[in-house]
Design an enzyme around this catalytic site. Sequence first.
Site, PDB file in Angstrom:
ATOM      1  N   ARG A  51       0.829  -1.200   0.000  1.00  0.00           N
ATOM      2  CA  ARG A  51       0.000   0.000   0.000  1.00  0.00           C
ATOM      3  C   ARG A  51       0.869   1.257   0.000  1.00  0.00           C
ATOM      4  NH1 ARG A  51       2.629   2.021   3.040  1.00  0.00           N
ATOM      5  NH2 ARG A  51       2.762   1.867   5.290  1.00  0.00           N
ATOM      6  N   HIS A  58       1.968   7.759  10.889  1.00  0.00           N
ATOM      7  CA  HIS A  58       2.319   7.466  12.289  1.00  0.00           C
ATOM      8  C   HIS A  58       1.203   7.867  13.257  1.00  0.00           C
ATOM      9  CE1 HIS A  58       6.421   5.933  12.072  1.00  0.00           C
ATOM     10  NE2 HIS A  58       6.587   6.735  11.036  1.00  0.00           N
ATOM     11  N   ASP A  60      -1.790   5.665  13.138  1.00  0.00           N
ATOM     12  CA  ASP A  60      -2.665   4.489  13.280  1.00  0.00           C
ATOM     13  C   ASP A  60      -2.491   3.822  14.637  1.00  0.00           C
ATOM     14  OD1 ASP A  60      -0.132   3.556  12.541  1.00  0.00           O
ATOM     15  OD2 ASP A  60      -0.891   1.942  11.255  1.00  0.00           O
ATOM     16  N   GLY A 167       8.880   1.124   2.478  1.00  0.00           N
ATOM     17  CA  GLY A 167       7.772   1.969   2.918  1.00  0.00           C
ATOM     18  C   GLY A 167       6.447   1.641   2.250  1.00  0.00           C
ATOM     19  N   SER A 169       5.019  -1.382   2.636  1.00  0.00           N
ATOM     20  CA  SER A 169       4.383  -2.374   3.456  1.00  0.00           C
ATOM     21  C   SER A 169       4.468  -3.804   2.946  1.00  0.00           C
ATOM     22  CB  SER A 169       2.930  -1.959   3.606  1.00  0.00           C
ATOM     23  OG  SER A 169       2.461  -2.511   4.740  1.00  0.00           O
ATOM     24  N   SER A 170       5.672  -4.207   2.622  1.00  0.00           N
ATOM     25  CA  SER A 170       5.878  -5.586   2.178  1.00  0.00           C
ATOM     26  C   SER A 170       5.528  -6.557   3.301  1.00  0.00           C
ATOM     27  CB  SER A 170       7.323  -5.796   1.756  1.00  0.00           C
ATOM     28  OG  SER A 170       8.183  -5.448   2.814  1.00  0.00           O
ATOM     29  N   ASP A 215      -1.632  -0.817   7.474  1.00  0.00           N
ATOM     30  CA  ASP A 215      -1.153  -1.558   6.313  1.00  0.00           C
ATOM     31  C   ASP A 215      -1.996  -2.795   6.058  1.00  0.00           C
ATOM     32  OD1 ASP A 215       0.711   0.306   6.630  1.00  0.00           O
ATOM     33  OD2 ASP A 215       2.329  -1.028   7.226  1.00  0.00           O
ATOM     34  N   TYR A 271      10.916   3.128  15.036  1.00  0.00           N
ATOM     35  CA  TYR A 271       9.472   2.844  15.059  1.00  0.00           C
ATOM     36  C   TYR A 271       8.942   2.487  16.457  1.00  0.00           C
ATOM     37  CZ  TYR A 271       4.925   1.409  13.350  1.00  0.00           C
ATOM     38  OH  TYR A 271       3.570   1.326  13.146  1.00  0.00           O
TER      39      TYR A 271
END
Length: 538
Positions: A51, A58, A60, A167, A169-170, A215, A271
């Site tokens: 996505r 930052h 969610d 970035g 979202s793998s 994500d 993170y």
Amino acid sequence: MAGPVPVASSLSDIYTVDAIGTQAKRWNNLLARFQTIYGQPAEFVARSPGRVNIIGEHIDYSLYPVLPMAITADSLLAVSTNVASTNTKEGHYKIKIANVQDAKFPAHEFDIPYEAVDIDATVHEWTNYFKSGLKGALELLRKKHGNDFEPKSMQILMDGTVPAGGGLSSSAAFVSSSALAVMVANGEKTVDKTELTELAIVSERAVGVNSGGMDQSASVFSERGSALFVSFTPSLKARPVSFPKTNPELTFLIAQSFVTADKFVTGPVHYNLRVVECSLAAAYLNAVLNPPGTQLPSDASPLSVSLHGFHETYFALQEHSSGATKSKSTESQLEELVALTAEKLDKRDGYTREEIAAVLNISVDELNKKFTSRFPVRAEKFKLRQRALHVFSEALRVLKFMSLLEQQPTNTDDTSEYNAQLGDLLNQTQDSCRDVYECSCKEIDELCSIARKAGSYGSRLTGAGWGGCSVHLVPAGKVKAVREAWEREYYSKLDLSEEQKEAAVVVSKPGSGSAVYLVDDKPGPVVVDDRDRGSEVY
Ligand code: NG1
């Protein structure tokens, strides 16, 4: 949008027309390789996309709504459950897992005991993402079918096209597709999207990242042609949002910085530390602004107390004590919270554990146990002021962006001003990410300023940041100019392979979310609708 994950009968149910040709070749290659590796055909393919986040960065994990959209790049898991049990240990099932990029991601075989999936989050191993999806899916299957449920053995071949650490979202694409694959392999005829998303959110935390839920929601729920408004309270909800017709037409460009940011490795200082700082800020604001003894509600955020929880508690108590009958709008509440944060959290260089513990009226040990024991963080001081200011102001920008989308432009012949307003909000997000939340990096800042000079309305990092990807809202007529400017001023200075050059910039159209494709009833090459087949025979 709730309901079951769709079962696709053709690739045209999954991809946009322009992507079908490339995707059909890729799928056929995956299925052929599966046959070669395991000596039998795959039964089905589980698919979840990456996505790009349009706005709401930052926030969610503080449980504020966000606006992402799915992209074409995805994670595919071809699966068969027809696994010989001859050498599987008693009370265990077998997972054989391989990757089409076998040099980078070596194949593994695991005998896993029925009762528990063991994930060593201290080791950075690609199959951990599958295992975390497996773990979450089995917990759900046990809830449905009882504790004696015996999982099926699986053989799997994975093909992922979402760049890792980029970035986009793998990890969520991989975890969601893994959980979906496990559910289908274990006989679930329908998989509920909300259940899949919720389990993927919790599962991903088993890999060592205190992840939010954006994500996984974007990966599972997205619908082709629309962005997705995802809200987390009172429960997880997602709804499609379309962009109005504009003139000039708007295009989203995604540009890689080629700075790889590994959330797992840098979690303790990036993170995961931000997650801790946000929860500490919520507890601190609760202690200084709410009546003594007020407890924040325990919620679905990673550490169970969130800035959103504080927000709701604060205004509920205010209304109660003033006897107000009408609530303030969320926008004005957020504005008030920005002002209160600036006043009450006045230490710009951060707060030590001792200082925070004293205000919360707990010991430093208790503070560590509650906030920093689940995922280790490394910090002398916690920047509560900056983190809360970013979260409240970013939540406000999401609402402003949504209300612009809902308003539609007034002058439809020329919407330049309207486009610029949307872009301006993205630029404000970038400023806040760079200066207040400190999650950008100089390469992303550079890509943004090059794009703006070449005509982008709004440019910012997307996803966790500290590298990875950037997203740009560009008038269709300026796409070429922006791409050329990046090539001239940024990419030509890096030593990139042909493959990297090709993947550096993509024009992104909102794609569809998770899907299952059953190979069983369609032997041979994957099915593509006649209307999309063109002259090539797949
Ligand atoms: P990335 O690292 O880009 O997939 C991460 C989180 C999101 C969200 C963003 C920042 C995970 C799986 N994803 O995205 O939930 O918090 O950062 O907005 O942890």
